[in-house]
Scaffold this motif. Structure first.
Motif, PDB file in Angstrom:
ATOM      1  N   PRO A  45       0.819  -1.235  -0.059  1.00 21.57           N
ATOM      2  CA  PRO A  45      -0.017  -0.032   0.101  1.00 21.57           C
ATOM      3  C   PRO A  45       0.996   1.232   0.051  1.00 21.57           C
ATOM      4  O   PRO A  45       1.866   1.112   0.596  1.00 21.57           O
ATOM      5  N   PRO A  46       0.372   2.415  -0.869  1.00 22.96           N
ATOM      6  CA  PRO A  46       1.094   3.549  -0.605  1.00 22.96           C
ATOM      7  C   PRO A  46       0.849   4.442   0.567  1.00 22.96           C
ATOM      8  O   PRO A  46       0.346   5.481   0.622  1.00 22.96           O
ATOM      9  N   THR A  47       1.724   4.145   1.624  1.00 21.69           N
ATOM     10  CA  THR A  47       1.585   4.866   2.926  1.00 21.69           C
ATOM     11  C   THR A  47       2.882   5.600   3.082  1.00 21.69           C
ATOM     12  O   THR A  47       3.902   5.520   2.282  1.00 21.69           O
ATOM     13  N   ILE A  48       2.615   6.674   3.870  1.00 22.90           N
ATOM     14  CA  ILE A  48       3.755   7.586   4.159  1.00 22.90           C
ATOM     15  C   ILE A  48       4.983   6.874   4.673  1.00 22.90           C
ATOM     16  O   ILE A  48       6.128   7.061   4.234  1.00 22.90           O
ATOM     17  N   GLN A  49       4.925   5.862   5.587  1.00 23.78           N
ATOM     18  CA  GLN A  49       6.062   5.097   6.161  1.00 23.78           C
ATOM     19  C   GLN A  49       6.822   4.413   4.774  1.00 23.78           C
ATOM     20  O   GLN A  49       7.957   4.532   4.657  1.00 23.78           O
ATOM     21  N   LYS A  50       6.076   3.743   3.897  1.00 20.98           N
ATOM     22  CA  LYS A  50       6.690   3.090   2.673  1.00 20.98           C
ATOM     23  C   LYS A  50       7.339   4.307   1.861  1.00 20.98           C
ATOM     24  O   LYS A  50       8.422   4.059   1.532  1.00 20.98           O
ATOM     25  N   CYS A  51       6.710   5.528   1.671  1.00 23.40           N
ATOM     26  CA  CYS A  51       7.515   6.353   0.982  1.00 23.40           C
ATOM     27  C   CYS A  51       8.861   6.910   1.506  1.00 23.40           C
ATOM     28  O   CYS A  51       9.837   7.179   0.673  1.00 23.40           O
ATOM     29  N   GLN A  52       8.927   6.923   3.130  1.00 19.66           N
ATOM     30  CA  GLN A  52       9.972   7.392   3.588  1.00 19.66           C
ATOM     31  C   GLN A  52      11.145   6.283   3.361  1.00 19.66           C
ATOM     32  O   GLN A  52      12.338   6.377   3.278  1.00 19.66           O
ATOM     33  N   GLU A  53      10.880   5.078   3.488  1.00 19.69           N
ATOM     34  CA  GLU A  53      11.615   3.918   3.537  1.00 19.69           C
ATOM     35  C   GLU A  53      12.216   4.039   2.129  1.00 19.69           C
ATOM     36  O   GLU A  53      13.301   3.709   2.075  1.00 19.69           O
ATOM     37  N   LEU A  54      11.196   4.157   0.845  1.00 16.54           N
ATOM     38  CA  LEU A  54      11.980   4.214  -0.372  1.00 16.54           C
ATOM     39  C   LEU A  54      12.812   5.396  -0.538  1.00 16.54           C
ATOM     40  O   LEU A  54      13.957   5.073  -0.941  1.00 16.54           O
ATOM     41  N   SER A  55      12.300   6.460   0.166  1.00 12.22           N
ATOM     42  CA  SER A  55      13.331   7.436   0.059  1.00 12.22           C
ATOM     43  C   SER A  55      14.839   7.274   0.748  1.00 12.22           C
ATOM     44  O   SER A  55      15.698   7.759   0.027  1.00 12.22           O
ATOM     45  N   LYS A  56      14.737   6.631   1.849  1.00 13.03           N
ATOM     46  CA  LYS A  56      16.142   6.030   2.664  1.00 13.03           C
ATOM     47  C   LYS A  56      16.746   5.222   1.544  1.00 13.03           C
ATOM     48  O   LYS A  56      18.056   5.367   1.403  1.00 13.03           O
ATOM     49  N   GLN A  57      16.261   4.389   1.041  1.00 16.10           N
ATOM     50  CA  GLN A  57      16.493   3.350   0.227  1.00 16.10           C
ATOM     51  C   GLN A  57      17.436   3.873  -1.149  1.00 16.10           C
ATOM     52  O   GLN A  57      18.390   3.555  -1.315  1.00 16.10           O
ATOM     53  N   LEU A  58      16.666   4.922  -1.819  1.00 19.45           N
ATOM     54  CA  LEU A  58      17.353   5.550  -2.937  1.00 19.45           C
ATOM     55  C   LEU A  58      18.507   6.393  -2.383  1.00 19.45           C
ATOM     56  O   LEU A  58      19.547   6.368  -3.071  1.00 19.45           O
ATOM     57  N   PHE A  59      18.679   7.182  -1.275  1.00 21.34           N
ATOM     58  CA  PHE A  59      19.525   8.032  -0.746  1.00 21.34           C
ATOM     59  C   PHE A  59      20.876   7.086  -0.488  1.00 21.34           C
ATOM     60  O   PHE A  59      21.878   7.492  -1.024  1.00 21.34           O
ATOM     61  N   TYR A  60      20.623   5.907   0.297  1.00 20.70           N
ATOM     62  CA  TYR A  60      21.826   5.217   0.388  1.00 20.70           C
ATOM     63  C   TYR A  60      22.122   4.283  -0.729  1.00 20.70           C
ATOM     64  O   TYR A  60      23.490   3.965  -0.670  1.00 20.70           O
ATOM     65  N   THR A  61      21.422   4.022  -1.666  1.00 13.61           N
ATOM     66  CA  THR A  61      21.943   3.052  -2.697  1.00 13.61           C
ATOM     67  C   THR A  61      22.595   4.356  -3.467  1.00 13.61           C
ATOM     68  O   THR A  61      23.914   3.792  -3.851  1.00 13.61           O
ATOM     69  N   ARG A  62      22.219   5.541  -3.658  1.00 14.53           N
ATOM     70  CA  ARG A  62      23.228   6.515  -4.474  1.00 14.53           C
ATOM     71  C   ARG A  62      24.401   6.660  -3.622  1.00 14.53           C
ATOM     72  O   ARG A  62      25.517   6.798  -4.440  1.00 14.53           O
ATOM     73  N   LEU A  63      24.482   6.644  -2.376  1.00 14.95           N
ATOM     74  CA  LEU A  63      25.617   7.078  -1.471  1.00 14.95           C
ATOM     75  C   LEU A  63      26.594   5.923  -1.844  1.00 14.95           C
ATOM     76  O   LEU A  63      27.886   6.093  -1.616  1.00 14.95           O
ATOM     77  N   ALA A  64      26.029   4.726  -2.051  1.00 13.30           N
ATOM     78  CA  ALA A  64      26.999   3.245  -1.944  1.00 13.30           C
ATOM     79  C   ALA A  64      27.439   3.282  -3.419  1.00 13.30           C
ATOM     80  O   ALA A  64      28.606   2.767  -3.741  1.00 13.30           O
ATOM     81  N   SER A  65      26.986   4.085  -4.313  1.00 12.29           N
ATOM     82  CA  SER A  65      27.417   4.222  -5.666  1.00 12.29           C
ATOM     83  C   SER A  65      28.486   5.111  -5.836  1.00 12.29           C
ATOM     84  O   SER A  65      29.447   5.107  -6.836  1.00 12.29           O
ATOM     85  N   LEU A  66      28.988   5.906  -4.884  1.00  9.38           N
ATOM     86  CA  LEU A  66      29.876   6.906  -4.974  1.00  9.38           C
ATOM     87  C   LEU A  66      31.354   6.413  -5.391  1.00  9.38           C
ATOM     88  O   LEU A  66      32.089   6.707  -5.973  1.00  9.38           O
ATOM     89  N   PRO A  67      31.770   5.361  -4.339  1.00  6.58           N
ATOM     90  CA  PRO A  67      33.136   4.691  -4.800  1.00  6.58           C
ATOM     91  C   PRO A  67      33.266   4.119  -6.242  1.00  6.58           C
ATOM     92  O   PRO A  67      34.349   4.546  -6.792  1.00  6.58           O
ATOM     93  N   GLY A  68      32.388   3.593  -6.725  1.00  8.49           N
ATOM     94  CA  GLY A  68      32.221   3.192  -8.012  1.00  8.49           C
ATOM     95  C   GLY A  68      32.558   4.569  -9.048  1.00  8.49           C
ATOM     96  O   GLY A  68      33.222   4.327 -10.217  1.00  8.49           O
ATOM     97  N   ARG A  69      31.766   5.554  -8.765  1.00  9.40           N
ATOM     98  CA  ARG A  69      31.934   6.678  -9.679  1.00  9.40           C
ATOM     99  C   ARG A  69      33.213   7.493  -9.412  1.00  9.40           C
ATOM    100  O   ARG A  69      33.872   7.909 -10.398  1.00  9.40           O
ATOM    101  N   TYR A  70      33.746   7.244  -8.311  1.00  6.54           N
ATOM    102  CA  TYR A  70      34.989   8.023  -7.866  1.00  6.54           C
ATOM    103  C   TYR A  70      36.232   7.271  -8.648  1.00  6.54           C
ATOM    104  O   TYR A  70      37.149   7.921  -9.363  1.00  6.54           O
ATOM    105  N   GLU A  71      35.920   5.948  -8.771  1.00  7.21           N
ATOM    106  CA  GLU A  71      36.921   5.205  -9.619  1.00  7.21           C
ATOM    107  C   GLU A  71      36.926   5.622 -10.942  1.00  7.21           C
ATOM    108  O   GLU A  71      37.944   5.778 -11.704  1.00  7.21           O
ATOM    109  N   ALA A  72      35.660   5.418 -11.329  1.00  6.38           N
ATOM    110  CA  ALA A  72      35.539   5.935 -12.920  1.00  6.38           C
ATOM    111  C   ALA A  72      36.091   7.181 -13.344  1.00  6.38           C
ATOM    112  O   ALA A  72      36.454   7.397 -14.470  1.00  6.38           O
ATOM    113  N   PHE A  73      35.759   8.263 -12.396  1.00  4.72           N
ATOM    114  CA  PHE A  73      36.445   9.629 -12.653  1.00  4.72           C
ATOM    115  C   PHE A  73      37.838   9.296 -12.861  1.00  4.72           C
ATOM    116  O   PHE A  73      38.362  10.241 -13.785  1.00  4.72           O
TER     117      PHE A  73
END
Length: 126
Positions: A45-73
């Motif tokens: 169900p599209p609840t506020i809690q689920k939206c907040q959880e997905l937002s955190k997942q997106l933030f930390y997933t992007r944060l986890a991709s930084l080392p790979g981007r750093y190496e590619a740079f």
């Protein structure tokens, strides 16, 4: 002057009413087809809690991709340094592509400045 401004205001109000009527008439159908096409992305169900959880997942997933981007740079930078070192063996076509790329970057920079100044072309020190 005031009459012209009043005329423009009435014209703007008329356009706004027309746009509101269009959205009221077609907005529901557009929303329905958009949601139908993309229902596999919707979390149920599209609840506020689920939206907040997905937002955190997106933030930390992007944060986890930084080392790979750093190496590619750094890989890209190393390859550019290598090209610069071996510039005597560059072909004219490669130099032309690099020059066009530089011109494109400069053009985008100028466009960004114009947009940042509110789409005005005055006040620049040339």
């Amino acid at each position: 002057m005031a009459a012209a401004a009043g005329s423009k205001l009435a014209q703007l109000q008329s356009k706004a009413c027309e746009a509101t009527r269009f959205v009221a008439k077609h907005g529901g159908a557009y929303h329905k087809t958009l949601m139908e096409k993309n229902k596999h992305y919707v979390v149920d169900p599209p609840t506020i809690q689920k939206c907040q959880e997905l937002s955190k997942q997106l933030f930390y997933t992007r944060l986890a991709s930084l080392p790979g981007r750093y190496e590619a740079f750094w890989k890209e930078l190393d390859s550019a340094k290598l090209l610069w070192k071996n510039r005597s063996s560059l072909k004219v076509e490669d130099a032309g592509v690099a020059a066009l790329f530089g011109i494109e970057l400069y053009a985008w920079s100028c466009l960004g400045e114009v947009v940042g100044r509110g789409f005005t072309l005055t006040g620049y020190h040339v």
